[in-house]
Scaffold this motif. Structure first.
Motif, PDB file in Angstrom:
ATOM      1  N   ASP A   1       0.839  -1.190   0.000  1.00 43.97           N
ATOM      2  CA  ASP A   1       0.000   0.000   0.000  1.00 43.97           C
ATOM      3  C   ASP A   1       0.882   1.250   0.000  1.00 43.97           C
ATOM      4  N   GLN A   2       0.856   1.988  -1.100  1.00 45.43           N
ATOM      5  CA  GLN A   2       1.745   3.144  -1.245  1.00 45.43           C
ATOM      6  C   GLN A   2       1.351   4.298  -0.327  1.00 45.43           C
ATOM      7  N   GLU A   3       0.067   4.498  -0.121  1.00 46.09           N
ATOM      8  CA  GLU A   3      -0.366   5.559   0.786  1.00 46.09           C
ATOM      9  C   GLU A   3       0.061   5.260   2.213  1.00 46.09           C
ATOM     10  N   LEU A   4      -0.009   3.988   2.592  1.00 47.33           N
ATOM     11  CA  LEU A   4       0.432   3.583   3.924  1.00 47.33           C
ATOM     12  C   LEU A   4       1.930   3.804   4.079  1.00 47.33           C
ATOM     13  N   ALA A   5       2.692   3.457   3.047  1.00 45.55           N
ATOM     14  CA  ALA A   5       4.145   3.682   3.094  1.00 45.55           C
ATOM     15  C   ALA A   5       4.472   5.160   3.242  1.00 45.55           C
ATOM     16  N   LYS A   6       3.746   6.013   2.513  1.00 40.86           N
ATOM     17  CA  LYS A   6       3.969   7.457   2.624  1.00 40.86           C
ATOM     18  C   LYS A   6       3.620   7.953   4.026  1.00 40.86           C
ATOM     19  N   GLU A   7       2.570   7.396   4.579  1.00 45.90           N
ATOM     20  CA  GLU A   7       2.159   7.800   5.928  1.00 45.90           C
ATOM     21  C   GLU A   7       3.222   7.422   6.951  1.00 45.90           C
ATOM     22  N   LEU A   8       3.810   6.256   6.778  1.00 45.76           N
ATOM     23  CA  LEU A   8       4.888   5.828   7.678  1.00 45.76           C
ATOM     24  C   LEU A   8       6.118   6.719   7.516  1.00 45.76           C
ATOM     25  N   MET A   9       6.431   7.086   6.285  1.00 48.47           N
ATOM     26  CA  MET A   9       7.573   7.968   6.053  1.00 48.47           C
ATOM     27  C   MET A   9       7.325   9.349   6.655  1.00 48.47           C
ATOM     28  N   GLN A  10       6.092   9.810   6.621  1.00 48.18           N
ATOM     29  CA  GLN A  10       5.773  11.081   7.253  1.00 48.18           C
ATOM     30  C   GLN A  10       5.964  10.987   8.762  1.00 48.18           C
ATOM     31  N   CYS A  11       5.583   9.870   9.340  1.00 49.89           N
ATOM     32  CA  CYS A  11       5.798   9.655  10.775  1.00 49.89           C
ATOM     33  C   CYS A  11       7.290   9.619  11.096  1.00 49.89           C
ATOM     34  N   ALA A  12       8.087   9.111  10.171  1.00 55.70           N
ATOM     35  CA  ALA A  12       9.532   9.011  10.393  1.00 55.70           C
ATOM     36  C   ALA A  12      10.176  10.380  10.539  1.00 55.70           C
ATOM     37  N   THR A  13       9.566  11.423   9.962  1.00 56.45           N
ATOM     38  CA  THR A  13      10.130  12.763  10.107  1.00 56.45           C
ATOM     39  C   THR A  13      10.041  13.256  11.546  1.00 56.45           C
ATOM     40  N   ASP A  14       9.171  12.651  12.334  1.00 56.99           N
ATOM     41  CA  ASP A  14       9.073  13.003  13.754  1.00 56.99           C
ATOM     42  C   ASP A  14      10.104  12.270  14.603  1.00 56.99           C
ATOM     43  N   LEU A  15      10.850  11.351  13.979  1.00 61.36           N
ATOM     44  CA  LEU A  15      11.854  10.555  14.698  1.00 61.36           C
ATOM     45  C   LEU A  15      13.204  10.696  13.996  1.00 61.36           C
ATOM     46  N   PRO A  16      13.809  11.857  14.067  1.00 58.55           N
ATOM     47  CA  PRO A  16      15.037  12.109  13.306  1.00 58.55           C
ATOM     48  C   PRO A  16      16.285  11.453  13.888  1.00 58.55           C
ATOM     49  N   GLU A  17      16.164  10.814  15.043  1.00 61.15           N
ATOM     50  CA  GLU A  17      17.357  10.254  15.679  1.00 61.15           C
ATOM     51  C   GLU A  17      17.891   9.009  14.978  1.00 61.15           C
ATOM     52  N   PHE A  18      17.143   8.458  14.028  1.00 59.90           N
ATOM     53  CA  PHE A  18      17.689   7.368  13.215  1.00 59.90           C
ATOM     54  C   PHE A  18      17.200   7.547  11.780  1.00 59.90           C
ATOM     55  N   PRO A  19      18.015   7.126  10.796  1.00 53.04           N
ATOM     56  CA  PRO A  19      17.650   7.325   9.391  1.00 53.04           C
ATOM     57  C   PRO A  19      16.573   6.342   8.936  1.00 53.04           C
ATOM     58  N   THR A  20      15.619   6.826   8.160  1.00 54.40           N
ATOM     59  CA  THR A  20      14.568   5.989   7.586  1.00 54.40           C
ATOM     60  C   THR A  20      14.472   6.292   6.098  1.00 54.40           C
ATOM     61  N   VAL A  21      14.454   5.248   5.280  1.00 56.97           N
ATOM     62  CA  VAL A  21      14.378   5.424   3.836  1.00 56.97           C
ATOM     63  C   VAL A  21      13.220   4.613   3.264  1.00 56.97           C
ATOM     64  N   LEU A  22      12.709   5.065   2.139  1.00 57.07           N
ATOM     65  CA  LEU A  22      11.682   4.346   1.381  1.00 57.07           C
ATOM     66  C   LEU A  22      12.370   3.706   0.193  1.00 57.07           C
ATOM     67  N   ALA A  23      12.302   2.387   0.087  1.00 53.19           N
ATOM     68  CA  ALA A  23      13.055   1.703  -0.963  1.00 53.19           C
ATOM     69  C   ALA A  23      12.485   0.318  -1.226  1.00 53.19           C
ATOM     70  N   LYS A  24      13.044  -0.322  -2.243  1.00 50.51           N
ATOM     71  CA  LYS A  24      12.663  -1.697  -2.543  1.00 50.51           C
ATOM     72  C   LYS A  24      13.327  -2.654  -1.556  1.00 50.51           C
ATOM     73  N   THR A  25      12.632  -3.760  -1.284  1.00 49.98           N
ATOM     74  CA  THR A  25      13.154  -4.808  -0.409  1.00 49.98           C
ATOM     75  C   THR A  25      13.196  -6.120  -1.179  1.00 49.98           C
ATOM     76  N   MET A  26      14.347  -6.801  -1.125  1.00 53.97           N
ATOM     77  CA  MET A  26      14.452  -8.107  -1.754  1.00 53.97           C
ATOM     78  C   MET A  26      14.048  -9.189  -0.763  1.00 53.97           C
ATOM     79  N   CYS A  27      13.140 -10.060  -1.192  1.00 55.31           N
ATOM     80  CA  CYS A  27      12.711 -11.182  -0.362  1.00 55.31           C
ATOM     81  C   CYS A  27      13.266 -12.470  -0.947  1.00 55.31           C
ATOM     82  N   THR A  28      13.988 -13.229  -0.134  1.00 52.50           N
ATOM     83  CA  THR A  28      14.604 -14.465  -0.605  1.00 52.50           C
ATOM     84  C   THR A  28      14.049 -15.656   0.169  1.00 52.50           C
TER      85      THR A  28
END
Length: 426
Positions: A294-321
């Motif tokens: 869900d892209q809107e959910l991912a964007k919402e999580l990234m927006q929440c991440a701006t409130d937690l600047p003490e660790f880096p958060t990125v939006l990216a692809k994930t490889m599942c093996t």
């Protein structure tokens, strides 16, 4: 608009169905199917829904509210395209087998997209009830959720789980118990002497903990274990009549080009060939599903991440093996048929394709939740940079702090969601 009168006035096809509904025998030509749905335009944004069905999902007669319309002509939800390409959420009024007119219901406003899509409403309840992509579930007299040690005949699932809005899953039972306790504190539900029992204590397969509207469940390691858990948890949510549920995986991963401790919100789950696909053998045939999150959910999580600047958060692809060692290009397993250069070439190609972390569950989560119309996200912390090595060698206390980072982000997201609906004070 009157229910029975409107149906008689607007819908000629209802007449034979109405006659069939008065019979106790099978409704031909849909014998053995959960039901037949007709959708008709009403006034304004209203939709008149007519359902002919035998299934009452073990609910009292005339109280089948929140039933998600799913089967039309025996071809599943996709056949509702004959009614404009939309699956509508039906609030059923009446009992078609014990009333002279077809059961009808009205829906205003939000409409749920066809199978595999996500509900658009975020801040408020949309009335999107969880529905498995399997019509057989509705006709089962009993559903034994074997690996969860739960059953529709021995447990009151609506009373136990009906208020669940967030299902947070992770590999380790210990980690998911810790997350449940953390959520209790964050939601103001913790108190001295509070206990959080494992709901699945009758089995040693999975662990499950509930704190208010949050369900915290372990899924083990890898796609097969996660798949079994998801099948049964999705059915649990269906039997409990849960609505507007969001699923989030909180996990660990290996980073590609990221510093250890970075958090990755998955934009797209891909396989080991970098394709957004989940492949499974069903009845001896290869079945491929897309791994859309869900892209809107991912964007919402990234927006929440701006409130937690003490660790880096990125939006990216994930490889599942499907493997931790050779499947992820490690050199330190019991088997290895490639060189350090081969490994580096592969990981750098993955990085060039936009992949920033590797784990073993995201693709099946994306495929299954998407198929059932459940918004899903994956939030993982990286424990190491795979370009620098293969083994997780950070001190234990550092790893514990890393593992708390996705928990903090997801907790912050849940609190903001609840505050937006007035359920929790900001």
């Amino acid at each position: 608009m009157g229910g029975g009168a409107a149906c008689r006035d607007l819908c000629r096809p209802c007449q034979p169905l109405r006659s069939a509904a008065s019979e106790k025998d099978a409704v031909s030509p849909w014998a053995g199917l959960p039901g037949v749905l007709l959708l008709l335009p009403g006034e304004g944004s209203e939709i008149l829904a007519v359902l002919i069905t035998r299934s009452t999902r073990n609910t009292p007669r005339g109280r089948l509210q929140g039933h998600t319309c799913g089967v039309v002509g025996g071809k599943g939800v996709s056949s509702t395209r004959a009614f404009g390409g939309t699956v509508f959420l039906l609030h059923l009024l009446g009992d078609p087998w014990h009333s002279p007119a077809p059961a009808v219901g009205f829906l205003t406003g939000e409409r749920m997209a066809s199978s595999g899509s996500q509900t658009k409403t975020r801040g408020n309840h949309s009335g999107h009830f969880v529905q498995p992509a399997n019509p057989n579930v509705a006709t089962m007299p009993e559903d034994v959720l074997y690996h969860l040690s739960l059953s529709t005949s021995t447990h009151d699932l609506p009373a136990m789980f009906g208020d669940v809005k967030f299902v947070c899953v992770g590999g380790s039972p210990t980690r998911m118990e810790a997350f449940a306790k953390y959520m209790a504190k964050e939601l103001g539900l913790d108190h001295p002497g509070a206990e959080y029992p494992n709901i699945c204590a009758g089995t040693d397969r999975y662990a499950m903990f509930k704190v208010g509207p949050v369900l915290s469940v372990s899924h083990g390691i890898g796609i097969p274990s996660t798949s079994v858990m998801l099948h049964e948890v999705i059915k649990l949510l269906y039997h409990a009549r849960c609505s507007d549920v969001t699923v989030i995986r909180i996990g660990t991963s290996g980073g590609i080009g990221l510093e250890p401790g970075s958090v990755v919100v998955t934009q797209q789950a891909v396989d080991a060939s970098f394709s957004p696909m989940f492949e499974q053998m069903v009845l001896g045939k290869r079945v491929v599903q897309r791994t859309d999150l869900d892209q809107e959910l991912a964007k919402e999580l990234m927006q929440c991440a701006t409130d937690l600047p003490e660790f880096p958060t990125v939006l990216a692809k994930t490889m599942c093996t499907s493997d931790f060692y050779e499947g992820q290009g490690r050199l330190d397993g019991a088997l290895c048929s490639y060189t350090e250069k081969d490994k580096q070439d592969y990981l750098r190609a993955a990085h060039a394709a936009g992949i920033r972390n590797i784990e073993m569950e995201s693709s099946v989560l994306a495929a299954m939740c998407s198929a059932c119309g459940i918004p899903v996200a994956v939030v993982c912390v990286t424990l190491l940079n795979r370009l620098d090595g293969d083994q997780v060698s950070s001190p234990h206390d550092v790893l514990v702090k890393y593992q708390q980072r996705p928990q903090r982000l997801v907790s912050h997201f849940i609190k903001k969601r609840l505050a937006a609906t007035g359920t929790l004070k900001a």
